[in-house]
Write a protein that holds these residues in place. Structure first.
Motif, PDB file in Angstrom:
ATOM      1  N   ALA A  91       0.841  -1.221   0.111  1.00  0.00           N
ATOM      2  CA  ALA A  91      -0.055   0.058   0.053  1.00  0.00           C
ATOM      3  C   ALA A  91       0.859   1.270   0.085  1.00  0.00           C
ATOM      4  CB  ALA A  91      -0.992   0.059   1.039  1.00  0.00           C
ATOM      5  N   ARG A  92       2.036   1.271   0.906  1.00  0.00           N
ATOM      6  CA  ARG A  92       2.854   2.172   0.886  1.00  0.00           C
ATOM      7  C   ARG A  92       3.274   2.639  -0.662  1.00  0.00           C
ATOM      8  NH1 ARG A  92       6.699   3.336   5.637  1.00  0.00           N
ATOM      9  NH2 ARG A  92       7.339   4.893   4.350  1.00  0.00           N
ATOM     10  N   ARG A  93       3.801   1.495  -1.186  1.00  0.00           N
ATOM     11  CA  ARG A  93       4.465   1.651  -2.858  1.00  0.00           C
ATOM     12  C   ARG A  93       3.600   2.496  -3.464  1.00  0.00           C
ATOM     13  NH1 ARG A  93       6.364  -3.710  -2.624  1.00  0.00           N
ATOM     14  NH2 ARG A  93       4.538  -4.218  -3.803  1.00  0.00           N
ATOM     15  N   ILE A  94       2.222   2.175  -3.499  1.00  0.00           N
ATOM     16  CA  ILE A  94       1.110   2.775  -4.212  1.00  0.00           C
ATOM     17  C   ILE A  94       0.908   4.269  -3.965  1.00  0.00           C
ATOM     18  CG2 ILE A  94      -1.235   2.964  -4.681  1.00  0.00           C
ATOM     19  CD1 ILE A  94      -0.999  -0.453  -4.376  1.00  0.00           C
ATOM     20  N   ILE A  95       0.869   4.361  -2.384  1.00  0.00           N
ATOM     21  CA  ILE A  95       0.275   5.780  -2.234  1.00  0.00           C
ATOM     22  C   ILE A  95       1.486   6.664  -2.104  1.00  0.00           C
ATOM     23  CG2 ILE A  95      -0.456   7.023  -0.279  1.00  0.00           C
ATOM     24  CD1 ILE A  95      -2.277   4.864   0.375  1.00  0.00           C
ATOM     25  N   GLU A  96       2.714   6.093  -1.818  1.00  0.00           N
ATOM     26  CA  GLU A  96       4.022   7.431  -1.550  1.00  0.00           C
ATOM     27  C   GLU A  96       4.409   7.466  -3.104  1.00  0.00           C
ATOM     28  OE1 GLU A  96       6.242   7.391   1.560  1.00  0.00           O
ATOM     29  OE2 GLU A  96       5.008   5.880   2.662  1.00  0.00           O
ATOM     30  N   THR A  97       4.217   6.470  -4.023  1.00  0.00           N
ATOM     31  CA  THR A  97       4.816   6.909  -5.230  1.00  0.00           C
ATOM     32  C   THR A  97       3.965   7.966  -5.854  1.00  0.00           C
ATOM     33  OG1 THR A  97       3.527   4.894  -6.035  1.00  0.00           O
ATOM     34  CG2 THR A  97       6.109   4.743  -6.044  1.00  0.00           C
ATOM     35  N   ALA A  98       2.759   7.876  -5.579  1.00  0.00           N
ATOM     36  CA  ALA A  98       1.528   8.907  -6.180  1.00  0.00           C
ATOM     37  C   ALA A  98       1.850  10.261  -5.369  1.00  0.00           C
ATOM     38  CB  ALA A  98       0.164   8.280  -5.961  1.00  0.00           C
ATOM     39  N   ALA A  99       2.040  10.017  -4.192  1.00  0.00           N
ATOM     40  CA  ALA A  99       2.366  11.139  -3.352  1.00  0.00           C
ATOM     41  C   ALA A  99       3.680  12.111  -4.047  1.00  0.00           C
ATOM     42  CB  ALA A  99       2.568  10.856  -1.984  1.00  0.00           C
ATOM     43  N   VAL A 100       4.706  11.046  -4.201  1.00  0.00           N
ATOM     44  CA  VAL A 100       5.926  11.949  -4.687  1.00  0.00           C
ATOM     45  C   VAL A 100       5.405  12.644  -6.193  1.00  0.00           C
ATOM     46  CG1 VAL A 100       8.059  11.755  -5.879  1.00  0.00           C
ATOM     47  CG2 VAL A 100       7.537  10.407  -3.707  1.00  0.00           C
ATOM     48  N   HIS A 104       8.800  10.999   5.165  1.00  0.00           N
ATOM     49  CA  HIS A 104       7.848  10.452   4.441  1.00  0.00           C
ATOM     50  C   HIS A 104       6.553  10.987   4.681  1.00  0.00           C
ATOM     51  CE1 HIS A 104       9.701   6.744   3.167  1.00  0.00           C
ATOM     52  NE2 HIS A 104      10.626   6.957   4.217  1.00  0.00           N
ATOM     53  N   ILE A 105       6.169  11.760   5.854  1.00  0.00           N
ATOM     54  CA  ILE A 105       5.032  12.378   6.168  1.00  0.00           C
ATOM     55  C   ILE A 105       4.940  13.771   5.126  1.00  0.00           C
ATOM     56  CG2 ILE A 105       3.718  13.853   8.001  1.00  0.00           C
ATOM     57  CD1 ILE A 105       3.433  10.688   8.004  1.00  0.00           C
ATOM     58  N   LEU A 106       6.180  14.426   5.295  1.00  0.00           N
ATOM     59  CA  LEU A 106       6.316  15.690   4.606  1.00  0.00           C
ATOM     60  C   LEU A 106       6.139  15.642   2.959  1.00  0.00           C
ATOM     61  CD1 LEU A 106       7.222  18.497   4.414  1.00  0.00           C
ATOM     62  CD2 LEU A 106       9.572  17.827   4.269  1.00  0.00           C
ATOM     63  N   VAL A 107       6.472  14.375   2.426  1.00  0.00           N
ATOM     64  CA  VAL A 107       6.335  14.032   1.209  1.00  0.00           C
ATOM     65  C   VAL A 107       4.672  14.029   1.078  1.00  0.00           C
ATOM     66  CG1 VAL A 107       6.536  12.690  -0.809  1.00  0.00           C
ATOM     67  CG2 VAL A 107       8.475  12.974   0.577  1.00  0.00           C
ATOM     68  N   ALA A 108       3.894  13.338   2.046  1.00  0.00           N
ATOM     69  CA  ALA A 108       2.563  13.121   1.694  1.00  0.00           C
ATOM     70  C   ALA A 108       1.851  14.573   2.097  1.00  0.00           C
ATOM     71  CB  ALA A 108       2.097  12.321   2.721  1.00  0.00           C
ATOM     72  N   LYS A 109       2.450  15.516   2.912  1.00  0.00           N
ATOM     73  CA  LYS A 109       1.800  16.951   3.031  1.00  0.00           C
ATOM     74  C   LYS A 109       2.122  17.799   1.647  1.00  0.00           C
ATOM     75  CE  LYS A 109       2.954  18.282   7.129  1.00  0.00           C
ATOM     76  NZ  LYS A 109       3.616  19.010   8.010  1.00  0.00           N
ATOM     77  N   LEU A 110       3.167  17.628   1.127  1.00  0.00           N
ATOM     78  CA  LEU A 110       3.432  18.371  -0.240  1.00  0.00           C
ATOM     79  C   LEU A 110       2.398  17.886  -1.199  1.00  0.00           C
ATOM     80  CD1 LEU A 110       7.417  18.610   0.068  1.00  0.00           C
ATOM     81  CD2 LEU A 110       5.746  20.157   0.577  1.00  0.00           C
ATOM     82  N   ALA A 111       2.023  16.774  -1.097  1.00  0.00           N
ATOM     83  CA  ALA A 111       1.198  16.368  -2.308  1.00  0.00           C
ATOM     84  C   ALA A 111      -0.301  17.079  -2.161  1.00  0.00           C
ATOM     85  CB  ALA A 111       0.695  14.827  -2.002  1.00  0.00           C
ATOM     86  N   GLY A 112      -0.409  17.699  -0.888  1.00  0.00           N
ATOM     87  CA  GLY A 112      -1.874  18.528  -0.956  1.00  0.00           C
ATOM     88  C   GLY A 112      -3.176  17.878  -0.857  1.00  0.00           C
ATOM     89  N   ASN A 113      -3.090  16.613  -0.292  1.00  0.00           N
ATOM     90  CA  ASN A 113      -4.133  15.894  -0.272  1.00  0.00           C
ATOM     91  C   ASN A 113      -4.368  15.323   1.002  1.00  0.00           C
ATOM     92  OD1 ASN A 113      -6.301  13.778  -0.513  1.00  0.00           O
ATOM     93  ND2 ASN A 113      -5.898  13.542  -2.601  1.00  0.00           N
ATOM     94  N   ARG A 114      -5.258  16.026   2.031  1.00  0.00           N
ATOM     95  CA  ARG A 114      -5.411  15.676   3.217  1.00  0.00           C
ATOM     96  C   ARG A 114      -5.830  14.113   3.641  1.00  0.00           C
ATOM     97  NH1 ARG A 114      -5.731  20.219   6.961  1.00  0.00           N
ATOM     98  NH2 ARG A 114      -5.529  21.986   5.840  1.00  0.00           N
ATOM     99  N   VAL A 115      -6.611  13.716   2.669  1.00  0.00           N
ATOM    100  CA  VAL A 115      -7.038  12.406   2.693  1.00  0.00           C
ATOM    101  C   VAL A 115      -5.916  11.307   2.603  1.00  0.00           C
ATOM    102  CG1 VAL A 115      -8.768  10.513   1.948  1.00  0.00           C
ATOM    103  CG2 VAL A 115      -9.306  12.805   2.148  1.00  0.00           C
ATOM    104  N   LEU A 116      -5.108  11.595   1.702  1.00  0.00           N
ATOM    105  CA  LEU A 116      -4.061  10.739   1.405  1.00  0.00           C
ATOM    106  C   LEU A 116      -2.936  10.943   2.580  1.00  0.00           C
ATOM    107  CD1 LEU A 116      -3.899   9.363  -1.242  1.00  0.00           C
ATOM    108  CD2 LEU A 116      -2.302  10.901  -2.117  1.00  0.00           C
ATOM    109  N   LEU A 117      -2.946  12.342   2.956  1.00  0.00           N
ATOM    110  CA  LEU A 117      -1.872  12.381   4.183  1.00  0.00           C
ATOM    111  C   LEU A 117      -2.377  11.361   5.429  1.00  0.00           C
ATOM    112  CD1 LEU A 117       0.348  13.923   5.654  1.00  0.00           C
ATOM    113  CD2 LEU A 117      -1.385  15.806   5.950  1.00  0.00           C
ATOM    114  N   GLU A 118      -3.726  11.518   5.753  1.00  0.00           N
ATOM    115  CA  GLU A 118      -4.272  10.724   6.636  1.00  0.00           C
ATOM    116  C   GLU A 118      -3.840   9.225   6.610  1.00  0.00           C
ATOM    117  OE1 GLU A 118      -4.980  11.520   9.917  1.00  0.00           O
ATOM    118  OE2 GLU A 118      -4.358  13.597   9.163  1.00  0.00           O
ATOM    119  N   MET A 119      -3.898   8.838   5.337  1.00  0.00           N
ATOM    120  CA  MET A 119      -3.645   7.452   5.093  1.00  0.00           C
ATOM    121  C   MET A 119      -2.043   7.118   5.269  1.00  0.00           C
ATOM    122  SD  MET A 119      -5.901   6.559   1.820  1.00  0.00           S
ATOM    123  CE  MET A 119      -7.747   6.131   1.994  1.00  0.00           C
ATOM    124  N   SER A 120      -1.318   8.197   4.996  1.00  0.00           N
ATOM    125  CA  SER A 120       0.185   7.965   5.029  1.00  0.00           C
ATOM    126  C   SER A 120       0.499   7.816   6.197  1.00  0.00           C
ATOM    127  CB  SER A 120       0.883   8.948   4.131  1.00  0.00           C
ATOM    128  OG  SER A 120       0.556   8.969   2.805  1.00  0.00           O
TER     129      SER A 120
END
Lengths: 256, 256
Positions: B106-115, B156-172
């Motif tokens: 799941a992290r592979r999917i979400i964090e690559t999208a977040a990057v 990793h949290i910072l990268v998710a935050k920079l993606a600008g999607n709070r839902v994704l951030l919570e999941m991360s």
DNA sequence: ATTGGCTATATTGTAAACAGTAGTGCGACC
DNA sequence: GGTCGCACTACTGTTTACAATATAGCCAAT
């Protein structure tokens, strides 16, 4: 009756040996009938965003105690399906416009990945499950609004299940529910949640193992859903009000 | 004291008008000090998977009541950070081997999208934040195990935050915590969670807006983490036992 | 030595009473 | 007539005590 054995009073007991909590039935609160009832009521749009969830009423409705209800409500609040306000009670969650967009964006990411994984590991049992669902969705009574809503949600859940990742599956379930809330909050009246023809197309592409096509169709399907909602006009007033208050607060802090 | 005004007893009150629950401070339970304390203790690996979380002990430790602790624990159980067993209590969650693998997938999917999303919307403020973090991570004391663990998670949290999607951030955030638990459960002794050089590389690629490179580096980084854990040997016994029991149960259902 | 049974204690779970807060409607005042 | 203030109700939140369950320790018997 005579005690068969005299027991000396033991002063204190040693620290309990740390028994590992394995091998125990991990019954989850997700199986709770109250939780399930509220969730299905929301996914079928019988409960609308902002609806009050009074503890006493729910307790009598489900025939249980207030404590039980409180547990269920706080669980649902953890999943952002319910909003708890101190001393006011619990309400069905009403996502903001930004949150609604974020939910759809998250679904684009997760469900396209799920489609891809589902095709990778598709086997006989999976094909059968998918075909069975497609048949049910094809022949169901379109006038039964509640059954329709349940079925359309189940299609997306099934794809997530076929992907074979339980963590992703749980996330998809949560996103499905929050999508229901987002649509219920921002929908234009009279439009359906899912365009009715999208699911058979996606299902056929999955069965044909056309990965690029299925991923594209799923992404398109979600984008279509997203484009069907519009921000509420009335909310701008509220935002303006909060902006005013924030400005006043800031000035008070600055000017002393 | 004399009542100034006589009040006639009103027989019943009408149903309260449904006031919308907007415009109220939505303080979340996530800000609760008990929840935060347990979460940081887990992410810093001071609390290991399977550790007992006794209600009384926590209550005295945090200087609060048992009810408060119960609320916090059930919230953490909803997030799968804590496992609650009826009449036994709460324990730090211990993911199964399959679940650990699913978490990394799941992290592979979400964090690559977040990057990818982070690069798309990278602005001056984001660049500054990223640079600041990279500097902190570069010059921190590597012997301070707890600070190290916090910093690596924060990247990793910072990268998710920079993606600008709070839902994704919570999941991360949730996935980060569950990764901590997965690593704590299945790690080989002595190895660090993240390879220390991966973060500067990824950060530099993000700053250079090299989307393909950054996505690849992030995926590789997560796969490297994943390959560092191994299934527990001892668990096979347990699995064998449960298999036996399941077989016996199945035979009883079939033949009985 | 190990197993089983018994009792005491520690701990969790639940119910009910109590306290605190928000909301409603009537009256008073301007 | 609109606004304000008061009393009252309905509801949530908390405390308290009690019930239920599991665990640990000891003894007896095999």
């Amino acid at each position: 009756m005579k005690r068969t054995r005299p027991f000396k009073r033991r002063p204190k007991r040693a620290e309990p040996k740390h028994r590992e909590p394995e091998a125990v039935d991990p019954r989850s609160i997700d199986d709770d009938p109250v939780v399930q009832g509220i969730l299905t009521a929301i996914s079928q749009k019988r409960l609308k965003p902002g609806a009050k969830l009074g503890e006493d009423k729910l307790a009598t409705a489900f025939g249980t105690t207030r404590i039980h209800i409180r547990q269920a409500l706080s669980h649902l609040a953890s999943r952002k399906v319910v909003m708890q306000i101190p001393n006011r009670g619990a309400f069905v969650y009403r996502p903001s416009w930004e949150e609604a967009q974020d939910i759809f964006a998250a679904r684009r990411i997760i469900e396209t990945a799920a489609v891809s994984a589902a095709i990778d590991r598709l086997d006989k049992a999976g094909k059968a499950e998918l075909k069975a669902h497609m048949e049910r969705e094809a022949r169901h009574d379109r006038n039964d609004r509640w059954a329709s809503l349940s079925l359309t949600a189940e299609f997306h859940i099934l794809v997530a299940k076929l992907a074979g990742n339980r963590v992703l599956l749980e996330m998809s379930r949560e996103l499905m529910l929050r999508t229901s809330l987002a649509i219920a909050t921002f929908e234009q009246p009279g439009e359906p949640d899912c365009s009715p023809d999208a699911h058979p197309d996606i299902g056929a592409l999955i069965l044909a193992r056309d990965k690029a096509g299925a991923v594209h169709a799923m992404r398109h399907h979600i984008e279509e859903m997203e484009q069907r909602i519009r921000p509420k006009e009335g909310e701008e007033e509220v935002d303006e009000l909060t902006a005013i208050f924030q400005e006043i607060g800031a000035r008070a802090r600055a000017g002393g």
